[in-house]
Write an enzyme that holds these catalytic residues in place. Structure first.
Site, PDB file in Angstrom:
ATOM      1  N   LYS A  93      11.236 106.242 -54.770  1.00 24.23           N
ATOM      2  CA  LYS A  93      12.141 105.227 -56.102  1.00 24.23           C
ATOM      3  C   LYS A  93      12.098 104.011 -54.843  1.00 24.23           C
ATOM      4  O   LYS A  93      12.545 103.937 -53.611  1.00 24.23           O
ATOM      5  CB  LYS A  93      13.466 105.323 -56.685  1.00 24.23           C
ATOM      6  N   GLY A 102      25.669  98.495 -59.215  1.00 26.28           N
ATOM      7  CA  GLY A 102      27.228  99.045 -59.335  1.00 26.28           C
ATOM      8  C   GLY A 102      28.795  98.079 -59.676  1.00 26.28           C
ATOM      9  O   GLY A 102      29.757  98.607 -59.508  1.00 26.28           O
ATOM     10  N   ALA A 146      20.560 100.760 -62.586  1.00 27.22           N
ATOM     11  CA  ALA A 146      21.851  99.999 -62.235  1.00 27.22           C
ATOM     12  C   ALA A 146      22.098  99.119 -63.194  1.00 27.22           C
ATOM     13  O   ALA A 146      21.921  99.104 -64.365  1.00 27.22           O
ATOM     14  CB  ALA A 146      21.229  98.985 -62.129  1.00 27.22           C
ATOM     15  N   GLY A 147      24.171  99.244 -63.269  1.00 27.77           N
ATOM     16  CA  GLY A 147      24.504  98.428 -64.771  1.00 27.77           C
ATOM     17  C   GLY A 147      25.708  99.552 -64.886  1.00 27.77           C
ATOM     18  O   GLY A 147      26.608  99.102 -65.944  1.00 27.77           O
ATOM     19  N   THR A 174      26.813 105.172 -59.304  1.00 29.08           N
ATOM     20  CA  THR A 174      28.485 105.127 -58.986  1.00 29.08           C
ATOM     21  C   THR A 174      29.249 105.011 -60.349  1.00 29.08           C
ATOM     22  O   THR A 174      30.073 105.302 -59.832  1.00 29.08           O
ATOM     23  CB  THR A 174      28.770 103.213 -58.533  1.00 29.08           C
TER      24      THR A 174
END
Length: 268
Positions: free
Chosen positions: A109, A170, A196-197, A219
C-alpha cells in the site's frame, strides 16, 4: 452490478488476479495494545491487515507481527505493508523494498504524503513512486486523492487498485465529496478502495453504495471505545452498502410520490 469488480461470493473481490476474502480491510494505526488488533482481526475477518514498515521493523517475539501471526492464519487475512509517513518517492520506494525483503511480499500500500500536518497525498511523488515500484515487480495499491484524473494516471502506470481518501486521515469526517468518489469509480476499471476518513459503520456503507469495492478502516476501529464491536459494525456496514448498491436505490425526486394509487379511495 455495474462497475464493480465482483469476486465469486458477495464478500470476495479480485485484485490483480488474487482473490481477497473480504471487502473490509483493517489498518493498525492508532493501536493502543497488541491484543486489541488480535481481537479486531478475529471479529472483522478482513481481507487485508495493513502494517507500517516502521511498526514491523521488530519481527521478534512480542512485536506486532508476532501478535498477528496466529490470527492471520486463523482468519485467512493477508498482511499488506504500507509506506506510511514517507515524504518522497525515493523514501517510499526504499521502504517498499525493505518490506519486500523483510516480509516476503511484493504487495504494497503506497503512501507518499505532502507534509506531516495534513497527511494529504503528494500526487507528483506518488505517481513517480508508483511507476518505479510497478517496474520493479510490485503490486501497488496507492493511497490517493479523490481526483479521477489522478486515479486514471495511477492505473496508467500499472497500479492494481486505487485508494482515494474520503476525508483526511484520522479525521473520522466520513466522505466529504460523494460525487468525487463516484467520479473515481467511473474513471477506472481496477478496484476502488475507500481509504481514510471512515468514522463509523454508516461511512463504510455509503462508500459501498457509491460503488467502492472495499473499505479500509483504521483509527475508526482502533480508537473506538470498543474496537472489536466497532470492527463488527463496520464489517456489517460494508456488506449492507454493497447489498444496497446491488439492489438499486430508488431515484431521488424533488417532490412526493404516493406509495399507493390515489384512485379507488373511499369517499365520505
Amino acid at each position: 452490478m455495474a462497475a464493480v469488480n465482483a469476486g465469486t461470493s458477495p464478500d470476495r473481490l479480485t485484485v490483480n488476479g488474487a482473490e481477497i476474502a473480504s471487502r473490509l480491510w483493517i489498518g493498525t494505526g492508532g493501536l493502543t495494545n497488541l491484543q486489541t488488533i488480535v481481537d479486531v482481526v478475529r471479529t472483522a475477518r478482513p481481507g487485508f491487515v495493513t502494517v507500517s514498515m516502521r511498526r514491523t521493523s521488530d519481527l521478534g517475539e512480542g512485536s506486532l507481527l508476532d501478535a498477528l501471526a496466529g490470527v492471520l492464519e486463523e482468519t485467512g487475512a493477508r498482511l499488506l505493508p504500507n509506506t506510511a509517513g514517507c515524504l518522497s518517492a525515493r523514501e517510499a520506494v526504499l521502504t517498499a523494498n525493505l518490506a519486500r525483503e523483510a516480509l516476503g511480499t511484493a504487495w504494497v500500500k503506497l503512501e507518499v504524503i505532502g507534509d506531516e500536518r495534513t497527511l494529504m497525498p503528494d500526487v507528483v511523488e506518488l505517481l513517480d513512486a508508483a511507476e518505479t515500484l510497478v517496474r520493479q515487480g510490485f503490486t501497488v495499491l496507492p493511497y490517493t486523492t479523490d481526483d479521477p484524473i489522478v486515479a486514471q494516471r495511477l492505473v496508467d502506470v500499472g497500479c492494481a487498485a486505487v485508494m482515494p481518501l474520503g476525508s483526511p486521515i484520522g479525521s473520522g469526517l466520513g466522505i466529504r465529496s460523494p460525487h468525487a468518489i463516484e467520479a473515481v469509480r467511473a474513471a477506472v476499471t481496477v478496484p476502488v478502495v475507500l481509504d481514510a476518513g471512515v468514522g463509523t459503520a454508516s461511512d463504510a456503507a455509503q462508500a459501498m453504495e457509491l460503488g467502492c469495492d472495499a473499505v479500509l478502516a483504521a483509527t475508526a476501529i482502533t480508537r473506538a471505545d470498543d474496537p472489536a464491536v466497532m470492527a463488527e459494525a463496520i464489517r456489517l456496514g460494508v456488506r449492507a452498502g454493497r447489498l444496497a448498491r446491488s439492489a438499486g436505490r430508488i431515484p431521488r425526486l424533488t417532490g412526493a410520490r404516493p406509495s399507493s394509487p390515489m384512485s379507488g379511495r373511499v369517499s365520505g
